[in-house]
Write an enzyme that holds these catalytic residues in place. Structure first.
Site, PDB file in Angstrom:
ATOM      1  CD  GLU A  23      16.029  39.262  38.736  1.00  0.00           C
ATOM      2  OE1 GLU A  23      16.003  40.455  39.067  1.00  0.00           O
ATOM      3  OE2 GLU A  23      17.062  38.672  38.341  1.00  0.00           O
ATOM      4  CD  GLU A  74      23.402  47.979  33.784  1.00  0.00           C
ATOM      5  OE1 GLU A  74      24.102  48.057  34.798  1.00  0.00           O
ATOM      6  OE2 GLU A  74      22.585  47.040  33.601  1.00  0.00           O
ATOM      7  CE  LYS A 100      15.825  43.820  38.371  1.00  0.00           C
ATOM      8  NZ  LYS A 100      16.652  42.630  38.044  1.00  0.00           N
TER       9      LYS A 100
END
Length: 125
Positions: A23, A74, A100
Site C-alpha cells: 500500500e 484516522e 479505501k
C-alpha cells in the site's frame, strides 16, 4: 437559516496510505466525501466569493493532505480536519468520510472507511 453546508462529493484520489508495504509503495484508490458547516447567508445576498468558503480551496487542502502518506486513515482524516479549520476557523462543523477502495483484507467489498463528525466549539461562543 438553520444550517448550511459546502460539500465535496465522491472525490477520487490515488494515494499511499496503509499499513502494508504494498500500500505504501504501489498505493491505492480512495474516495472522499466532505461536508463543512458554514453560514451561507451573506453569500446568498452578496454573490461574492469573499462571503463564502471556496470549494476549490477546500479541495486543495484535502489534496495536500492526501499526498502525505499515513499508515491510518484516522490520521489522514485528522490532518484534513485540522488543515480546514486552520484556514477557515469560522466553520461550525466538519463531516468527513475517507473510503479505501478494494482494501487488502481478503474480502469482496467496495471499501473500508473512516468517518468523523467534528463540531467547532469556538463557533458556539
Amino acid at each position: 437559516m438553520i444550517s448550511s453546508y459546502i460539500t465535496l462529493q465522491d472525490v477520487h484520489f490515488h494515494a499511499f496510505h496503509g499499513v502494508m508495504p504494498q500500500e505504501r509503495s504501489v498505493g491505492g484508490d480512495f474516495l472522499l466525501n466532505l461536508r463543512v458547516g458554514y453560514s451561507l447567508s451573506a453569500a446568498m445576498e452578496s454573490d461574492s466569493l469573499e462571503d463564502t468558503i471556496s470549494y476549490a480551496t477546500l479541495y486543495e487542502l484535502v489534496a495536500g493532505e492526501m499526498r502525505i502518506p499515513s499508515k491510518l486513515l484516522e490520521h489522514v482524516a485528522s490532518r484534513i480536519a485540522n488543515a480546514i479549520i486552520s484556514v477557515y476557523p469560522e466553520i461550525s462543523s466538519i463531516d468527513l468520510e475517507i473510503v479505501k477502495q478494494n482494501p487488502p483484507m481478503g474480502a469482496d467489498c467496495a471499501g473500508a472507511s473512516v468517518e468523523i463528525h467534528l463540531i467547532n466549539d469556538k463557533t458556539l461562543e
